[in-house]
Design a protein around this motif. Structure first.
Motif, short mmCIF file in Angstrom:
data_model
loop_
_atom_site.label_atom_id
_atom_site.label_comp_id
_atom_site.label_asym_id
_atom_site.label_seq_id
_atom_site.Cartn_x
_atom_site.Cartn_y
_atom_site.Cartn_z
N PHE A 1 16.65 -2.23 0.18
CA PHE A 1 15.46 -1.40 0.34
C PHE A 1 15.83 0.03 0.71
CE2 PHE A 1 13.13 -5.21 -0.01
CZ PHE A 1 11.77 -4.95 0.01
N PHE A 2 16.89 0.17 1.50
CA PHE A 2 17.30 1.49 1.96
C PHE A 2 17.93 2.31 0.83
CE2 PHE A 2 20.31 4.48 3.82
CZ PHE A 2 19.57 5.04 4.85
N VAL A 3 18.78 1.67 0.04
CA VAL A 3 19.60 2.40 -0.93
C VAL A 3 18.88 2.66 -2.24
CG1 VAL A 3 21.69 2.29 -2.34
CG2 VAL A 3 21.76 1.58 0.07
N PHE A 4 18.29 1.65 -2.82
CA PHE A 4 17.91 1.75 -4.23
C PHE A 4 16.61 2.49 -4.52
CE2 PHE A 4 20.90 -1.86 -4.09
CZ PHE A 4 21.89 -1.31 -4.89
N PRO A 5 15.54 2.38 -3.70
CA PRO A 5 14.37 3.24 -3.97
C PRO A 5 14.71 4.72 -3.88
CG PRO A 5 13.74 1.43 -2.56
CD PRO A 5 15.23 1.40 -2.64
N PHE B 1 8.34 -2.35 -5.86
CA PHE B 1 7.30 -2.11 -4.86
C PHE B 1 7.03 -0.62 -4.69
CE2 PHE B 1 8.83 -6.12 -2.38
CZ PHE B 1 8.26 -6.93 -3.35
N THR B 2 8.10 0.16 -4.70
CA THR B 2 7.99 1.59 -4.38
C THR B 2 7.58 2.43 -5.58
OG1 THR B 2 9.73 1.30 -2.72
CG2 THR B 2 9.21 3.56 -3.38
N TRP B 3 8.17 2.15 -6.74
CA TRP B 3 8.05 3.07 -7.86
C TRP B 3 7.24 2.55 -9.05
CZ3 TRP B 3 9.02 7.94 -7.19
CH2 TRP B 3 9.94 8.35 -6.23
N LEU B 4 6.85 1.29 -9.07
CA LEU B 4 6.13 0.78 -10.25
C LEU B 4 4.81 1.51 -10.51
CD1 LEU B 4 6.18 -1.16 -12.61
CD2 LEU B 4 5.15 -2.91 -11.13
N PRO B 5 3.98 1.79 -9.49
CA PRO B 5 2.76 2.56 -9.78
C PRO B 5 3.06 3.94 -10.36
CG PRO B 5 2.59 1.53 -7.63
CD PRO B 5 4.02 1.37 -8.07
N VAL C 1 0.84 -1.20 0.00
CA VAL C 1 0.00 0.00 0.00
C VAL C 1 0.87 1.25 0.00
CG1 VAL C 1 -1.85 -1.19 1.24
CG2 VAL C 1 -0.23 0.20 2.53
N ARG C 2 2.12 1.11 0.46
CA ARG C 2 3.01 2.26 0.59
C ARG C 2 3.26 2.91 -0.77
NH1 ARG C 2 8.47 0.56 3.12
NH2 ARG C 2 7.16 0.14 4.93
N GLY C 3 3.73 2.12 -1.74
CA GLY C 3 4.00 2.68 -3.05
C GLY C 3 2.74 3.18 -3.74
N ALA C 4 1.64 2.44 -3.55
CA ALA C 4 0.39 2.84 -4.17
C ALA C 4 -0.16 4.14 -3.60
CB ALA C 4 -0.65 1.72 -4.01
N LEU C 5 0.31 4.54 -2.41
CA LEU C 5 -0.16 5.77 -1.78
C LEU C 5 0.77 6.95 -2.01
CD1 LEU C 5 -1.51 4.41 1.64
CD2 LEU C 5 -2.86 5.47 -0.18
N PHE C 6 1.83 6.78 -2.77
CA PHE C 6 2.78 7.87 -2.98
C PHE C 6 2.11 9.14 -3.53
CE2 PHE C 6 7.49 6.48 -3.12
CZ PHE C 6 7.37 5.97 -1.84
N VAL C 7 1.25 8.96 -4.50
CA VAL C 7 0.56 10.13 -5.07
C VAL C 7 -0.29 10.80 -4.00
CG1 VAL C 7 -1.13 10.89 -6.76
CG2 VAL C 7 0.59 9.20 -7.42
N SER C 8 -0.96 10.01 -3.17
CA SER C 8 -1.79 10.58 -2.09
C SER C 8 -0.93 11.29 -1.06
CB SER C 8 -2.60 9.46 -1.42
OG SER C 8 -3.49 8.87 -2.33
N PHE C 9 0.23 10.69 -0.70
CA PHE C 9 1.15 11.37 0.23
C PHE C 9 1.60 12.71 -0.35
CE2 PHE C 9 2.83 7.02 1.93
CZ PHE C 9 1.67 6.87 2.69
N GLN C 10 1.91 12.70 -1.64
CA GLN C 10 2.39 13.92 -2.30
C GLN C 10 1.31 15.00 -2.28
OE1 GLN C 10 3.53 13.59 -6.52
NE2 GLN C 10 5.50 14.48 -5.94
N GLU C 11 0.07 14.61 -2.57
CA GLU C 11 -1.02 15.57 -2.59
C GLU C 11 -1.37 16.08 -1.19
OE1 GLU C 11 -4.14 13.41 -4.46
OE2 GLU C 11 -3.36 13.72 -6.51
N THR C 12 -1.31 15.18 -0.19
CA THR C 12 -1.69 15.56 1.18
C THR C 12 -0.64 16.43 1.86
OG1 THR C 12 -2.97 13.52 1.43
CG2 THR C 12 -2.35 14.68 3.45
#
Length: 384
Positions: free
Chosen positions: A343-347, A228-232, A29-40
């Motif tokens: 997970f720490f470095v590459f995303p 996981f983080t950036w595909l959406p 859900v984390r990656g899928a919510l990136f746009v929502s985090f950005q907007e909020t």
């Protein structure tokens, strides 16, 4: 095996698999919510790239500590602590009033989850000492089921008009696991786990197999976490936002048949042979996906990559544990820490590259990661 032993193993396996499924749901859900985090919260792509590394730090610190203590602590008590902490963490993430608070709560929730994940595979390793490769792939298949549902839960929450509902759902689905663990007795099956001492460190560090496993899992963690983080976000360049989140589900749903297949392969072929062939095929699948991005061809490529990548982590972990089975806790900690370094470095690296160049160019970092993984496995298969 006695009836009571079989019953104990059944309930413990169900609880551990269920938590893995919730963990997969939470991660996706984390990656899928990136746009929502950005907007909020009004943050940049570079700051969004910090969400995964912050969670990684909290997770790793706890995994290392409890992995080393696996042979001397009350496993049931600390598994309960991990579940309770995760429930509270999800509720506070959903209520975060600012991006800084959200990052702090991600750190705390990840630390609570780390308590559980530091102990679940050591317990499974002793529950199923003769079929570790198979059971680890099946557990991660349960993780994949939850992960596949994650973006769909986000889509439903956004349809209802509030992304914060996602974290209320996550807290709610942990409650049955909490009830089951509360009613179980402390497992008697961890007695074969040797209490890890400082004097045992040189023995582990001297093993080439663990060095190969660790390096390979850094790259494997990087490959998985970038998707996981950036595909959406990447898919939004080609599809509408709703469809873009579903592309991540296409990637993740491939983990389910993939890990089922790898659970069978793990009992029929050498672990490093499986990883070597898988890495080579992944490199080809990634190249095709990025060169022919867009439409149905991209979806097929994403599915193929997910199917192949799904078997890397559990197969490498089983190989590492088989080298020193009496230290499953420390080796599990090494494996999880290695993956979390990725997970720490590459995303975060992809986030910076996306700011400087574009998300399309940044995602081609995946090709380099798989190529290096292939080289490490070739060397490891020859010298480890």
């Amino acid at each position: 095996m006695s009836a009571s032993h079989s019953r104990e193993r059944f309930y413990w396996t169900g609880a551990l698999f269920s938590f893995a499924a919730v963990g997969g749901l939470a991660m996706q859900v984390r990656g899928a919510l990136f746009v929502s985090f950005q907007e909020t919260f009004g943050v940049s792509e570079s700051l969004l790239g910090l969400v995964t590394p912050v969670g990684t730090v909290g997770f790793v610190l706890v995994v290392v500590t409890f992995g080393l203590l696996a042979g001397r602590i009350d496993v049931r008590r600390w598994l309960l602590v991990g579940v309770v902490g995760s429930v509270i963490g999800f509720l506070f993430i959903g209520a975060a009033p600012s991006f800084v608070v959200l990052l702090a709560m991600v750190f705390a929730r990840s630390a609570s989850t780390g308590v559980f994940r530091a102990l679940d595979r050591p317990l499974l390793s002793h529950l199923y000492p003769d079929t570790r490769g198979r059971i680890f792939n099946l557990q991660t298949m349960a993780w994949a089921v939850g992960a596949t549902i994650g973006p769909l839960v986000v889509t439903l929450a956004l349809y209802l008009g509030e992304w914060r509902l996602t974290y209320a759902v996550l807290a709610l689905v942990l409650l049955p696991i909490l009830v089951v663990l509360w009613r179980l007795e402390s497992p008697s099956l961890m007695e074969n786990e040797v209490s890890f001492r400082r004097a045992d460190v040189p023995e582990l560090l001297a093993r080439r197999e663990l060095l190969v496993m660790g390096c390979a899992l850094v790259l494997t963690g990087g490959i998985e976490s970038v998707f996981f983080t950036w595909l959406p976000y990447y898919s939004a360049q080609f599809f509408t936002p709703g469809v873009a989140n579903s592309v991540l589900s296409v990637y993740l749903v491939a983990y389910i048949p993939g890990r089922l297949v790898f659970s069978r392969l793990a009992g029929r072929a050498r672990y490093l042979t499986i990883v070597l062939a898988t890495a080579a095929l992944t490199l080809v699948a990634l190249g095709i996906t990025f060169w022919f991005a867009g439409g149905d061809r991209m979806l097929l490529g994403v599915f193929a990559v997910g199917f192949l990548v799904s078997g890397l982590f559990p197969t490498l972990l089983a190989w590492g544990i088989d080298t020193v089975p009496q230290f499953t806790g420390p080796i599990n900690a090494i494996a999880l820490t290695s993956a979390q370094i990725g997970f720490f470095v590459f995303p975060a690296t992809v986030g910076v590259l996306a700011d400087v160049y574009s998300i399309e160019r940044a995602m081609t970092l995946q090709l380099a990661l798989v190529a290096v993984l292939l080289c490490i496995v070739v060397v490891g298969r020859r010298y480890a």
